[in-house]
Motif scaffolding. Structure first.
Motif, PDB file in Angstrom:
ATOM      1  N   LEU A  63       0.852  -1.189   0.000  1.00 45.25           N
ATOM      2  CA  LEU A  63       0.000   0.000   0.000  1.00 45.25           C
ATOM      3  C   LEU A  63       0.890   1.243   0.000  1.00 45.25           C
ATOM      4  CD1 LEU A  63      -2.699   1.464   0.198  1.00 45.25           C
ATOM      5  CD2 LEU A  63      -2.635   1.122   2.688  1.00 45.25           C
ATOM      6  N   ALA A  64       0.923   1.935  -1.136  1.00 46.72           N
ATOM      7  CA  ALA A  64       1.759   3.124  -1.285  1.00 46.72           C
ATOM      8  C   ALA A  64       0.967   4.368  -0.908  1.00 46.72           C
ATOM      9  CB  ALA A  64       2.261   3.232  -2.723  1.00 46.72           C
ATOM     10  N   LEU A  65       1.536   5.163  -0.005  1.00 47.30           N
ATOM     11  CA  LEU A  65       0.894   6.405   0.434  1.00 47.30           C
ATOM     12  C   LEU A  65       1.655   7.602  -0.122  1.00 47.30           C
ATOM     13  CD1 LEU A  65       0.200   5.501   4.176  1.00 47.30           C
ATOM     14  CD2 LEU A  65      -1.245   5.096   2.170  1.00 47.30           C
ATOM     15  N   ASP A  66       0.981   8.739  -0.229  1.00 43.81           N
ATOM     16  CA  ASP A  66       1.643   9.948  -0.716  1.00 43.81           C
ATOM     17  C   ASP A  66       2.877  10.258   0.127  1.00 43.81           C
ATOM     18  OD1 ASP A  66       0.030  10.498  -2.878  1.00 43.81           O
ATOM     19  OD2 ASP A  66      -1.357  11.768  -1.752  1.00 43.81           O
ATOM     20  N   GLY A  67       3.947  10.630  -0.564  1.00 42.84           N
ATOM     21  CA  GLY A  67       5.210  10.910   0.108  1.00 42.84           C
ATOM     22  C   GLY A  67       6.074   9.679   0.265  1.00 42.84           C
ATOM     23  N   VAL A  68       5.686   8.567  -0.373  1.00 40.06           N
ATOM     24  CA  VAL A  68       6.416   7.305  -0.216  1.00 40.06           C
ATOM     25  C   VAL A  68       7.862   7.455  -0.680  1.00 40.06           C
ATOM     26  CG1 VAL A  68       5.787   6.403  -2.502  1.00 40.06           C
ATOM     27  CG2 VAL A  68       6.270   4.822  -0.619  1.00 40.06           C
ATOM     28  N   TYR A  69       8.744   6.741  -0.014  1.00 39.85           N
ATOM     29  CA  TYR A  69      10.150   6.700  -0.424  1.00 39.85           C
ATOM     30  C   TYR A  69      10.296   5.668  -1.550  1.00 39.85           C
ATOM     31  CZ  TYR A  69      11.536   9.366   3.735  1.00 39.85           C
ATOM     32  OH  TYR A  69      11.696  10.346   4.683  1.00 39.85           O
ATOM     33  N   PRO A  70      10.779   6.074  -2.716  1.00 34.49           N
ATOM     34  CA  PRO A  70      10.861   5.142  -3.848  1.00 34.49           C
ATOM     35  C   PRO A  70      11.707   3.907  -3.567  1.00 34.49           C
ATOM     36  CG  PRO A  70      11.108   7.405  -4.610  1.00 34.49           C
ATOM     37  CD  PRO A  70      11.144   7.447  -3.114  1.00 34.49           C
ATOM     38  N   PHE A  71      12.819   4.070  -2.850  1.00 35.21           N
ATOM     39  CA  PHE A  71      13.694   2.925  -2.591  1.00 35.21           C
ATOM     40  C   PHE A  71      12.949   1.836  -1.832  1.00 35.21           C
ATOM     41  CE2 PHE A  71      16.556   0.758   0.434  1.00 35.21           C
ATOM     42  CZ  PHE A  71      17.424   0.133  -0.452  1.00 35.21           C
ATOM     43  N   GLU A  72      12.322   2.225  -0.720  1.00 36.08           N
ATOM     44  CA  GLU A  72      11.623   1.236   0.095  1.00 36.08           C
ATOM     45  C   GLU A  72      10.382   0.682  -0.608  1.00 36.08           C
ATOM     46  OE1 GLU A  72      12.962   3.997   1.069  1.00 36.08           O
ATOM     47  OE2 GLU A  72      13.589   3.986   3.172  1.00 36.08           O
ATOM     48  N   LEU A  73       9.739   1.505  -1.446  1.00 32.42           N
ATOM     49  CA  LEU A  73       8.581   1.037  -2.198  1.00 32.42           C
ATOM     50  C   LEU A  73       8.951  -0.154  -3.082  1.00 32.42           C
ATOM     51  CD1 LEU A  73       5.632   1.379  -3.166  1.00 32.42           C
ATOM     52  CD2 LEU A  73       6.494   3.022  -4.858  1.00 32.42           C
ATOM     53  N   GLY A  74      10.178  -0.154  -3.601  1.00 31.20           N
ATOM     54  CA  GLY A  74      10.601  -1.219  -4.500  1.00 31.20           C
ATOM     55  C   GLY A  74      11.141  -2.460  -3.828  1.00 31.20           C
ATOM     56  N   ILE A  75      11.382  -2.395  -2.508  1.00 31.08           N
ATOM     57  CA  ILE A  75      11.989  -3.542  -1.817  1.00 31.08           C
ATOM     58  C   ILE A  75      11.144  -4.816  -1.922  1.00 31.08           C
ATOM     59  CG2 ILE A  75      12.577  -4.462   0.468  1.00 31.08           C
ATOM     60  CD1 ILE A  75      13.744  -1.708   1.140  1.00 31.08           C
ATOM     61  N   LEU A  97      16.518  -4.012  14.271  1.00 28.52           N
ATOM     62  CA  LEU A  97      16.272  -3.791  12.845  1.00 28.52           C
ATOM     63  C   LEU A  97      14.836  -4.119  12.469  1.00 28.52           C
ATOM     64  CD1 LEU A  97      19.569  -5.175  11.284  1.00 28.52           C
ATOM     65  CD2 LEU A  97      18.933  -2.793  11.644  1.00 28.52           C
ATOM     66  N   PHE A  98      14.249  -5.110  13.137  1.00 30.54           N
ATOM     67  CA  PHE A  98      12.841  -5.406  12.923  1.00 30.54           C
ATOM     68  C   PHE A  98      12.299  -6.177  14.111  1.00 30.54           C
ATOM     69  CE2 PHE A  98      15.106  -8.907  10.803  1.00 30.54           C
ATOM     70  CZ  PHE A  98      14.503 -10.023  11.365  1.00 30.54           C
ATOM     71  N   VAL A  99      10.976  -6.166  14.231  1.00 32.35           N
ATOM     72  CA  VAL A  99      10.286  -6.909  15.277  1.00 32.35           C
ATOM     73  C   VAL A  99       9.265  -7.824  14.620  1.00 32.35           C
ATOM     74  CG1 VAL A  99       8.686  -6.768  17.232  1.00 32.35           C
ATOM     75  CG2 VAL A  99      10.587  -5.143  17.056  1.00 32.35           C
ATOM     76  N   ASP A 100       9.329  -9.105  14.948  1.00 34.55           N
ATOM     77  CA  ASP A 100       8.365 -10.090  14.451  1.00 34.55           C
ATOM     78  C   ASP A 100       7.433 -10.442  15.599  1.00 34.55           C
ATOM     79  OD1 ASP A 100       6.951 -12.338  13.677  1.00 34.55           O
ATOM     80  OD2 ASP A 100       8.648 -13.298  12.687  1.00 34.55           O
ATOM     81  N   ASP A 101       6.208  -9.981  15.527  1.00 33.26           N
ATOM     82  CA  ASP A 101       5.217 -10.305  16.555  1.00 33.26           C
ATOM     83  C   ASP A 101       4.104 -11.151  15.954  1.00 33.26           C
ATOM     84  OD1 ASP A 101       4.314 -10.169  19.239  1.00 33.26           O
ATOM     85  OD2 ASP A 101       2.816  -8.676  18.679  1.00 33.26           O
ATOM     86  N   GLY A 102       4.505 -12.144  15.194  1.00 32.23           N
ATOM     87  CA  GLY A 102       3.532 -13.067  14.613  1.00 32.23           C
ATOM     88  C   GLY A 102       2.914 -12.544  13.336  1.00 32.23           C
ATOM     89  N   THR A 103       1.693 -12.062  13.431  1.00 33.30           N
ATOM     90  CA  THR A 103       1.008 -11.560  12.235  1.00 33.30           C
ATOM     91  C   THR A 103       1.307 -10.092  11.960  1.00 33.30           C
ATOM     92  OG1 THR A 103      -0.975 -11.068  13.531  1.00 33.30           O
ATOM     93  CG2 THR A 103      -0.885 -13.214  12.441  1.00 33.30           C
ATOM     94  N   VAL A 104       1.998  -9.422  12.874  1.00 35.99           N
ATOM     95  CA  VAL A 104       2.358  -8.016  12.679  1.00 35.99           C
ATOM     96  C   VAL A 104       3.865  -7.866  12.840  1.00 35.99           C
ATOM     97  CG1 VAL A 104       2.047  -5.647  13.447  1.00 35.99           C
ATOM     98  CG2 VAL A 104       0.115  -7.236  13.529  1.00 35.99           C
ATOM     99  N   LEU A 105       4.515  -7.325  11.805  1.00 36.15           N
ATOM    100  CA  LEU A 105       5.954  -7.112  11.840  1.00 36.15           C
ATOM    101  C   LEU A 105       6.249  -5.658  11.512  1.00 36.15           C
ATOM    102  CD1 LEU A 105       5.371 -10.088  10.313  1.00 36.15           C
ATOM    103  CD2 LEU A 105       7.847 -10.235  10.604  1.00 36.15           C
ATOM    104  N   THR A 106       7.213  -5.086  12.203  1.00 40.69           N
ATOM    105  CA  THR A 106       7.630  -3.712  11.953  1.00 40.69           C
ATOM    106  C   THR A 106       9.140  -3.690  11.783  1.00 40.69           C
ATOM    107  OG1 THR A 106       7.693  -3.354  14.355  1.00 40.69           O
ATOM    108  CG2 THR A 106       5.720  -2.613  13.187  1.00 40.69           C
ATOM    109  N   SER A 107       9.625  -2.764  10.963  1.00 38.35           N
ATOM    110  CA  SER A 107      11.065  -2.688  10.743  1.00 38.35           C
ATOM    111  C   SER A 107      11.524  -1.241  10.788  1.00 38.35           C
ATOM    112  CB  SER A 107      11.448  -3.331   9.408  1.00 38.35           C
ATOM    113  OG  SER A 107      10.843  -2.658   8.321  1.00 38.35           O
ATOM    114  N   ALA A 108      12.830  -1.077  10.908  1.00 37.57           N
ATOM    115  CA  ALA A 108      13.424   0.248  11.021  1.00 37.57           C
ATOM    116  C   ALA A 108      13.575   0.878   9.634  1.00 37.57           C
ATOM    117  CB  ALA A 108      14.770   0.142  11.743  1.00 37.57           C
ATOM    118  N   GLY A 109      14.491   1.809   9.490  1.00 40.68           N
ATOM    119  CA  GLY A 109      14.565   2.584   8.263  1.00 40.68           C
ATOM    120  C   GLY A 109      15.261   1.897   7.107  1.00 40.68           C
ATOM    121  N   ALA A 110      14.880   2.311   5.911  1.00 43.54           N
ATOM    122  CA  ALA A 110      15.558   1.993   4.646  1.00 43.54           C
ATOM    123  C   ALA A 110      15.898   0.517   4.490  1.00 43.54           C
ATOM    124  CB  ALA A 110      16.802   2.869   4.496  1.00 43.54           C
ATOM    125  N   ALA A 111      17.194   0.175   4.601  1.00 37.87           N
ATOM    126  CA  ALA A 111      17.645  -1.181   4.294  1.00 37.87           C
ATOM    127  C   ALA A 111      17.055  -2.233   5.215  1.00 37.87           C
ATOM    128  CB  ALA A 111      19.167  -1.254   4.342  1.00 37.87           C
TER     129      ALA A 111
END
Length: 318
Positions: A9-21, A144-158
């Motif tokens: 899901l791309a939102l306005d202001g998206v960073y192109p690099f991360e969008l392509g990951i 660098l990232f958190v895996d909480d089962g069905t929800v995962l979050t990660s830090a910046g860029a790479a």
């Protein structure tokens, strides 16, 4: 094999690099993953660069996703409330769908209430703002990232690459994830966390670091490797070595060693028929029981269960 659908899901202001990951990582396994990109209205999306992107889909594809991924957007667009249309778009996601964010994408998940009571991470530079806006989230800005089962979050860029490779590893095993990493020319696993990238007011003391000692440790994982031995190899005092290691890697030497031993054990479980006790000896755990305990603490399964799941997941050729 069922193809796993990833919807970005791309939102306005998206960073192109991360969008392509997601397309780059999951796209390396086209027989296993399908990646679709959408916006909240199906229209073009402004990036934080001097161009916009045209996406192929509207929000309706979110209802078909097995994984939904939120890439980050420009800091100037951060808001405690959900951006327009996002709430309605996320309402289309089926219960139980895996949801992943990269960097500031975590702000969207938090604003939607999806992170309440959960551990999560985001870019260290916006951690204070995140905490003040969403106190119900257990934020850890050092990883660098958190895996909480069905929800995962990660830090910046790479770290978006890190979390996507982690998902491949979780879905199909280390051998397949390592293949994808080679295709993308990135390391299959990065040591440490965000702590090693945070700007400190006082720069670390000049002198040699711990990189050579970490490499030496990896070559000698079958040995006990005490902190004294590690510090001796680095020609530092115990106190200096522990401090320098923490600054460079983001975790203690002991925790790092366990992580490396578990990773090596996973590889051997997938690629060999060695007994658990033999693998334990090769990766530096005193007994098979110790390996079982550490593997279960890391990924929640026994060595035999891990082997049954991933023994056949050999890396694709090509």
């Amino acid at each position: 094999m069922t193809v796993h659908r990833v919807v970005v899901l791309a939102l306005d202001g998206v960073y192109p690099f991360e969008l392509g990951i997601p397309s780059r990582v999951f796209g390396a396994l086209q027989d296993r993953y399908e990646v679709l990109t959408c916006s909240v209205d199906g229209g073009p999306v402004a990036t934080n660069a001097d161009f916009a992107v045209t996406v192929g889909h509207g929000p309706e594809v979110l209802a078909t996703a097995d994984t939904v991924l939120l890439p980050p957007f420009d800091l100037s667009r951060l808001s405690r409330a959900l951006p327009p249309g996002v709430g309605e778009a996320l309402a289309r996601v089926r219960p139980g769908t895996r949801i992943v964010s990269i960097c500031t994408g975590a702000f969207v998940l938090a604003a939607a209430g999806l992170l309440d009571g959960r551990p999560a991470t985001t870019h260290w530079a916006v951690a204070d703002v995140f905490r003040s806006w969403y106190p119900a989230v257990a934020l850890d800005p050092d990883v660098l990232f958190v895996d909480d089962g069905t929800v995962l979050t990660s830090a910046g860029a790479a770290s978006g690459v890190d979390v996507c490779l982690h998902l491949v590893r979780r879905d199909h095993g280390a051998a397949v994830a390592n293949h994808v990493a080679r295709v993308c020319v990135v390391p299959p696993w990065r040591d440490g966390g965000q702590a090693q990238y945070i700007e400190h007011p006082v720069p670390p003391a000049a002198g040699s670091g711990t990189s050579a000692t970490r490499q030496w440790a990896l070559e000698n994982l079958h040995e006990p490797l005490t902190l004294t031995e590690l510090a001796g190899h680095a020609r530092m005092s115990l106190r200096t070595f522990a401090r320098r290691f923490g600054e460079e890697v983001g975790m203690s030497p002991g925790r790092w060693l366990i992580q490396q031993r578990v990773t090596r054990a996973q590889h051997l479980l997938e690629t060999t028929d060695l007994a658990v006790d033999d693998i334990a000896g090769q990766v530096g755990f005193a007994t098979g029981t110790s390996l079982r305990e550490h593997l279960h603490a890391a990924i929640g399964v026994s060595p035999m269960a891990y082997r049954r799941t991933f023994r056949g997941a050999a890396a694709p050729t090509g």
